[in-house]
Design a protein around this motif. Sequence first.
Motif, PDB file in Angstrom:
ATOM      1  N   LYS A  63      -0.385   1.128 -13.316  1.00  0.00           N
ATOM      2  CA  LYS A  63       0.111   2.268 -14.097  1.00  0.00           C
ATOM      3  C   LYS A  63       1.615   2.214 -14.335  1.00  0.00           C
ATOM      4  O   LYS A  63       2.097   2.671 -15.376  1.00  0.00           O
ATOM      5  N   TYR A  64       2.382   1.652 -13.378  1.00  0.00           N
ATOM      6  CA  TYR A  64       3.838   1.796 -13.453  1.00  0.00           C
ATOM      7  C   TYR A  64       4.611   0.482 -13.414  1.00  0.00           C
ATOM      8  O   TYR A  64       5.836   0.488 -13.346  1.00  0.00           O
ATOM      9  N   LYS A  65       3.922  -0.641 -13.467  1.00  0.00           N
ATOM     10  CA  LYS A  65       4.619  -1.927 -13.374  1.00  0.00           C
ATOM     11  C   LYS A  65       5.567  -2.160 -14.546  1.00  0.00           C
ATOM     12  O   LYS A  65       6.525  -2.941 -14.434  1.00  0.00           O
ATOM     13  N   ASP A  66       5.330  -1.496 -15.675  1.00  0.00           N
ATOM     14  CA  ASP A  66       6.207  -1.620 -16.836  1.00  0.00           C
ATOM     15  C   ASP A  66       7.156  -0.438 -16.957  1.00  0.00           C
ATOM     16  O   ASP A  66       7.784  -0.236 -18.002  1.00  0.00           O
ATOM     17  N   LYS A  67       7.271   0.350 -15.901  1.00  0.00           N
ATOM     18  CA  LYS A  67       8.092   1.568 -15.921  1.00  0.00           C
ATOM     19  C   LYS A  67       9.202   1.532 -14.865  1.00  0.00           C
ATOM     20  O   LYS A  67       9.513   2.522 -14.232  1.00  0.00           O
ATOM     21  N   ARG A  68       9.766   0.402 -14.631  1.00  0.00           N
ATOM     22  CA  ARG A  68      10.872   0.229 -13.667  1.00  0.00           C
ATOM     23  C   ARG A  68      10.449   0.562 -12.240  1.00  0.00           C
ATOM     24  O   ARG A  68      11.238   1.062 -11.450  1.00  0.00           O
ATOM     25  N   LEU A  69       9.200   0.276 -11.932  1.00  0.00           N
ATOM     26  CA  LEU A  69       8.720   0.319 -10.546  1.00  0.00           C
ATOM     27  C   LEU A  69       8.388  -1.102 -10.106  1.00  0.00           C
ATOM     28  O   LEU A  69       7.747  -1.852 -10.855  1.00  0.00           O
ATOM     29  N   VAL A  70       8.797  -1.452  -8.905  1.00  0.00           N
ATOM     30  CA  VAL A  70       8.407  -2.731  -8.308  1.00  0.00           C
ATOM     31  C   VAL A  70       7.695  -2.440  -6.993  1.00  0.00           C
ATOM     32  O   VAL A  70       8.213  -1.714  -6.147  1.00  0.00           O
ATOM     33  N   LEU A  71       6.501  -2.964  -6.848  1.00  0.00           N
ATOM     34  CA  LEU A  71       5.718  -2.841  -5.613  1.00  0.00           C
ATOM     35  C   LEU A  71       5.728  -4.200  -4.925  1.00  0.00           C
ATOM     36  O   LEU A  71       5.380  -5.213  -5.537  1.00  0.00           O
ATOM     37  N   ILE A  72       6.133  -4.213  -3.658  1.00  0.00           N
ATOM     38  CA  ILE A  72       6.154  -5.453  -2.878  1.00  0.00           C
ATOM     39  C   ILE A  72       5.276  -5.267  -1.643  1.00  0.00           C
ATOM     40  O   ILE A  72       5.528  -4.377  -0.822  1.00  0.00           O
ATOM     41  N   GLY A  73       4.251  -6.090  -1.520  1.00  0.00           N
ATOM     42  CA  GLY A  73       3.429  -6.096  -0.319  1.00  0.00           C
ATOM     43  C   GLY A  73       4.055  -7.027   0.712  1.00  0.00           C
ATOM     44  O   GLY A  73       4.093  -8.241   0.502  1.00  0.00           O
ATOM     45  N   ILE A  74       4.573  -6.458   1.795  1.00  0.00           N
ATOM     46  CA  ILE A  74       5.190  -7.287   2.844  1.00  0.00           C
ATOM     47  C   ILE A  74       4.131  -7.548   3.907  1.00  0.00           C
ATOM     48  O   ILE A  74       3.844  -6.695   4.748  1.00  0.00           O
ATOM     49  N   HIS A  75       3.526  -8.725   3.824  1.00  0.00           N
ATOM     50  CA  HIS A  75       2.439  -9.066   4.738  1.00  0.00           C
ATOM     51  C   HIS A  75       3.019  -9.359   6.114  1.00  0.00           C
ATOM     52  O   HIS A  75       3.805 -10.293   6.299  1.00  0.00           O
ATOM     53  N   THR A  76       2.632  -8.536   7.084  1.00  0.00           N
ATOM     54  CA  THR A  76       3.196  -8.593   8.432  1.00  0.00           C
ATOM     55  C   THR A  76       2.079  -8.849   9.425  1.00  0.00           C
ATOM     56  O   THR A  76       1.340  -7.930   9.784  1.00  0.00           O
ATOM     57  N   PRO A  77       1.883 -10.083   9.888  1.00  0.00           N
ATOM     58  CA  PRO A  77       0.704 -10.444  10.678  1.00  0.00           C
ATOM     59  C   PRO A  77       0.608  -9.707  12.012  1.00  0.00           C
ATOM     60  O   PRO A  77       1.614  -9.483  12.697  1.00  0.00           O
ATOM     61  N   GLU A  78      -0.632  -9.345  12.354  1.00  0.00           N
ATOM     62  CA  GLU A  78      -0.923  -8.845  13.699  1.00  0.00           C
ATOM     63  C   GLU A  78      -1.371  -9.984  14.601  1.00  0.00           C
ATOM     64  O   GLU A  78      -0.982 -10.054  15.762  1.00  0.00           O
ATOM     65  N   PHE A  79      -2.218 -10.892  14.048  1.00  0.00           N
ATOM     66  CA  PHE A  79      -2.741 -12.022  14.801  1.00  0.00           C
ATOM     67  C   PHE A  79      -2.101 -13.326  14.319  1.00  0.00           C
ATOM     68  O   PHE A  79      -1.610 -13.415  13.186  1.00  0.00           O
ATOM     69  N   GLU A  80      -2.147 -14.340  15.166  1.00  0.00           N
ATOM     70  CA  GLU A  80      -1.528 -15.620  14.843  1.00  0.00           C
ATOM     71  C   GLU A  80      -2.103 -16.227  13.567  1.00  0.00           C
ATOM     72  O   GLU A  80      -1.367 -16.800  12.760  1.00  0.00           O
TER      73      GLU A  80
END
Length: 321
Positions: A63-80
């Motif tokens: 909905k908002y990727k062309d509206k000056r919104l940036v979504l970053i998924g920061i993948h933060t591991p729980e397991f090795e």
Amino acid sequence: MRLFFRKKKAPELIGLDDEKKWINSSPLSLDRLGGKVVLLDFWTYSCVNCIRTLPALKTIWEKYKDKRLVLIGIHTPEFEFEKEMGNVKYAVKKHGLKYPVVNDPERKNWHNYGNKYWPRATLINTEGDVIFEHIGESSYDEIEEKIIEELIILKELQEGKTKIINEDKRLYNKSISKETYIGKARNKGFNSRVVCKPGVCNEYIDIGRYEKDKINLQGHWELYDEYAEFKGDKGWITIKFYASELNLVLSGIGMAEVLLDGEGLSKKNCGRDVSSIGKKSYVKVDGADMYNLINNRDDYIEGVLKIIPFGGMKVYAFTFG
């Protein structure tokens, strides 16, 4: 679920300059994203709570990727195993994520933002201030409301012209089973006897006493910090639970039989990753991931789940819904 508001300067993203860590994007930084609204999603791919938030995040992105919104998924591991970039790429493809995702195996940004839980969403305005933070599932409609407020200020949207996401709210029974780990670092004990030989105790005997959220082992299991690995010829792992949904984090390659109260699963309670052959039910394990074993459509159920493993199968954690 915790929902809270506070305003502070957002820490810069650190240790993420390597292009090989990024999916769907070249390396990004808050400094380079000045003038845009930024939503950070701290997640990990075997976390059921994180997985449940992905549909809402995908909708917000579209909905908002062309509206000056940036979504970053920061993948933060729980397991090795979640630190491995190949596994992260597979998960991103599996869940159809099109927004930028970066793997942070050392949890540098997780610690820099003071995180303790998965998932966690952090919304940052164009001035680089944290204006909204949310821990856990649901309430992504409230996150969207804050995004809309910021985009209206930027004249990217007109007030009253955008429909808020219609997110299903998950209500949990207080008696639902708790997340239960198998590895010795976080396991609270088994309802099994242990047979010891000189220098090693790895043969377990299921004594037949089943208590809610307690694990029973049978056969030869080697315990490690994060998981238990089956190394015998005959054996099983069981847990008595109360939930409508049961998931199990597993790794290995093979077929494991799944039983509920001594019988194969039915169409009513069969999980998404379980298939039936005759009257027997099996989960096909084809790598390190979370597998949905029970998915009861009508209500919460109490029962004893038994998994008959294949050699080399690693078992990490039970989660419930």
